[in-house]
Design a protein around this motif. Structure first.
Motif, PDB file in Angstrom:
ATOM      1  N   VAL A 113       0.843  -1.206   0.000  1.00 16.63           N
ATOM      2  CA  VAL A 113       0.000   0.000   0.000  1.00 16.63           C
ATOM      3  C   VAL A 113       0.873   1.248   0.000  1.00 16.63           C
ATOM      4  O   VAL A 113       0.588   2.231  -0.700  1.00 16.63           O
ATOM      5  CB  VAL A 113      -0.945  -0.015   1.211  1.00 16.63           C
ATOM      6  CG1 VAL A 113      -1.701   1.306   1.334  1.00 16.63           C
ATOM      7  CG2 VAL A 113      -1.940  -1.168   1.104  1.00 16.63           C
ATOM      8  N   ARG A 114       1.955   1.236   0.778  1.00 16.09           N
ATOM      9  CA  ARG A 114       2.833   2.407   0.831  1.00 16.09           C
ATOM     10  C   ARG A 114       3.519   2.655  -0.513  1.00 16.09           C
ATOM     11  O   ARG A 114       3.729   3.812  -0.902  1.00 16.09           O
ATOM     12  CB  ARG A 114       3.871   2.230   1.935  1.00 16.09           C
ATOM     13  CG  ARG A 114       3.283   2.245   3.342  1.00 16.09           C
ATOM     14  CD  ARG A 114       4.346   2.552   4.381  1.00 16.09           C
ATOM     15  NE  ARG A 114       5.411   1.569   4.373  1.00 16.09           N
ATOM     16  CZ  ARG A 114       5.422   0.460   5.102  1.00 16.09           C
ATOM     17  NH1 ARG A 114       4.403   0.200   5.913  1.00 16.09           N
ATOM     18  NH2 ARG A 114       6.432  -0.392   5.046  1.00 16.09           N
ATOM     19  N   ARG A 115       3.861   1.590  -1.208  1.00 13.37           N
ATOM     20  CA  ARG A 115       4.471   1.775  -2.533  1.00 13.37           C
ATOM     21  C   ARG A 115       3.478   2.403  -3.505  1.00 13.37           C
ATOM     22  O   ARG A 115       3.835   3.270  -4.313  1.00 13.37           O
ATOM     23  CB  ARG A 115       4.975   0.429  -3.066  1.00 13.37           C
ATOM     24  CG  ARG A 115       6.329   0.034  -2.493  1.00 13.37           C
ATOM     25  CD  ARG A 115       6.990  -1.050  -3.301  1.00 13.37           C
ATOM     26  NE  ARG A 115       6.309  -2.317  -3.159  1.00 13.37           N
ATOM     27  CZ  ARG A 115       5.752  -2.998  -4.148  1.00 13.37           C
ATOM     28  NH1 ARG A 115       5.771  -2.515  -5.374  1.00 13.37           N
ATOM     29  NH2 ARG A 115       5.170  -4.158  -3.937  1.00 13.37           N
ATOM     30  N   ILE A 116       2.220   1.964  -3.462  1.00 14.92           N
ATOM     31  CA  ILE A 116       1.208   2.562  -4.334  1.00 14.92           C
ATOM     32  C   ILE A 116       1.008   4.029  -3.975  1.00 14.92           C
ATOM     33  O   ILE A 116       0.883   4.890  -4.855  1.00 14.92           O
ATOM     34  CB  ILE A 116      -0.114   1.780  -4.221  1.00 14.92           C
ATOM     35  CG1 ILE A 116       0.060   0.361  -4.761  1.00 14.92           C
ATOM     36  CG2 ILE A 116      -1.234   2.494  -4.961  1.00 14.92           C
ATOM     37  CD1 ILE A 116      -1.179  -0.496  -4.651  1.00 14.92           C
ATOM     38  N   ALA A 117       0.985   4.349  -2.666  1.00 15.03           N
ATOM     39  CA  ALA A 117       0.821   5.740  -2.237  1.00 15.03           C
ATOM     40  C   ALA A 117       1.969   6.601  -2.753  1.00 15.03           C
ATOM     41  O   ALA A 117       1.757   7.742  -3.192  1.00 15.03           O
ATOM     42  CB  ALA A 117       0.724   5.808  -0.717  1.00 15.03           C
ATOM     43  N   ALA A 118       3.192   6.085  -2.695  1.00 17.12           N
ATOM     44  CA  ALA A 118       4.339   6.849  -3.191  1.00 17.12           C
ATOM     45  C   ALA A 118       4.260   7.047  -4.705  1.00 17.12           C
ATOM     46  O   ALA A 118       4.587   8.128  -5.221  1.00 17.12           O
ATOM     47  CB  ALA A 118       5.635   6.132  -2.817  1.00 17.12           C
ATOM     48  N   GLU A 119       3.812   6.011  -5.420  1.00 18.12           N
ATOM     49  CA  GLU A 119       3.669   6.130  -6.878  1.00 18.12           C
ATOM     50  C   GLU A 119       2.581   7.141  -7.230  1.00 18.12           C
ATOM     51  O   GLU A 119       2.713   7.903  -8.196  1.00 18.12           O
ATOM     52  CB  GLU A 119       3.329   4.761  -7.470  1.00 18.12           C
ATOM     53  CG  GLU A 119       4.447   3.739  -7.416  1.00 18.12           C
ATOM     54  CD  GLU A 119       5.462   3.939  -8.524  1.00 18.12           C
ATOM     55  OE1 GLU A 119       5.195   4.758  -9.434  1.00 18.12           O
ATOM     56  OE2 GLU A 119       6.510   3.276  -8.488  1.00 18.12           O
TER      57      GLU A 119
END
Length: 314
Positions: A113-119
């Motif tokens: 989820v954090r990777r998607i938020a950063a993207e």
């Protein structure tokens, strides 16, 4: 996103669900969700070479800075309601959607989820490009009269509310999974022939069906408790526990299966809740009893010094 075959992440073993997960590719999910966040006034801004996120309040001409945790929580909320893949999609795509929702249930704690938020943050419009440019605000800076104690209490209230919302979402997701498991057990009972069915075989059949349907399986203990309600209590055999299906099994329609599954889940959750309350009552009674019992050993060690001095003088 589903117009072509979407890519998936590399399969990784998940220690929580004890299986390999292969969700949708984070980069493609972020590309699909970024326009929605941008339309809801999410923007990015640079501060000391760091990319941060804020949300614009056009009425107040301000932009409220958002922490990474809050952005990730917003992304996880969207992912929990991620739409189903179309009926023409492949089995691997439907399974990837189910795995994406599963990881989203963990909120900001999920690295996925954090990777998607950063993207998503990388694809948002810039705050500096807005005209007129809103004033950037941070939490607690809207009023200089707010005391540190009040800010700490606001933070504690936010954490309490966040914990309550997370627990409610977890309970709702667990109930939905239990409902699907109970409905599957009811339908499976009508399809199999009469006789003794080993508990491990039933568990394997359920996991295979959940994998094919892209469902999140319940735990083994929960499945066995649901099966005890559907089939009746387990019988002990030399080869292990079995469920005995009688000769005649009444066929139910879809609505009746759904009602039966809801009845079973409600009964189990009520029993668990009652057991938890009984345990708390017993614990409280034990603590009251322990406090009421005097400490005889410590009292025996108390010495009257005045009497000792009088005896020595005599």
């Amino acid at each position: 996103m589903f117009a072509s075959l979407p890519d998936r992440e590399r399969p990784t073993y998940d220690r929580v669900s004890h299986r390999h997960l292969e969700p949708l590719l984070a980069r493609e999910v972020a590309a699909a969700l970024a326009p929605m966040f941008a339309s809801r006034d999410y923007v990015q801004h640079l501060e000391h070479d760091r990319r941060l996120v804020a949300r614009v309040d056009r009425a107040a001409a301000t932009a409220q800075h958002l922490t990474r945790e809050r952005v990730a929580e917003a992304v996880s909320t969207v992912l929990r309601h991620f739409p189903d893949a179309p009926a023409t999609a492949s089995h691997s795509t439907r399974r990837a959607v189910a795995h994406t929702r599963l990881l989203a249930e963990r909120g900001a704690a999920s690295p996925y989820v954090r990777r998607i938020a950063a993207e998503i943050a990388d694809r948002l419009p810039y705050l500096a490009d807005l005209d007129p440019q809103p004033v950037l605000m941070r939490a607690g800076t809207a009023s200089s009269t707010v005391s540190p104690e009040a800010r700490a209490e606001q933070r504690r209230e936010y954490m309490r509310e966040h914990s309550r919302a997370a627990r409610a979402a977890e309970r709702e997701g667990r109930r939905a999974d239990m409902m699907r498991a109970a409905a599957w057990l009811t339908a499976w009972r009508e399809q199999i022939g009469p006789g003794a069915h080993p508990a491990p075989a039933v568990h394997r059949a359920y996991l295979a069906a959940a994998e094919r349907a892209g469902m999140t399986p319940v735990g083994k203990k929960q499945l066995f408790q649901l099966a005890d309600e559907v089939f009746g209590p387990r019988k002990r055999r030399a080869t292990g526990p079995v469920w005995v299906v009688p000769q005649e099994v009444k066929t139910l329609n879809v609505e009746q299966r759904r009602d039966l599954a809801a009845l079973i889940v409600d009964r189990l959750t009520a029993e668990w809740r009652e057991a938890a309350l009984d345990g708390l009552a017993d614990l409280a009674a034990e603590r009251r009893t322990e406090q009421a019992v005097p400490d005889v050993e410590r009292r025996a060690l108390v010495v009257d010094l005045a009497s000792r001095r009088a005896l020595r003088a005599a």
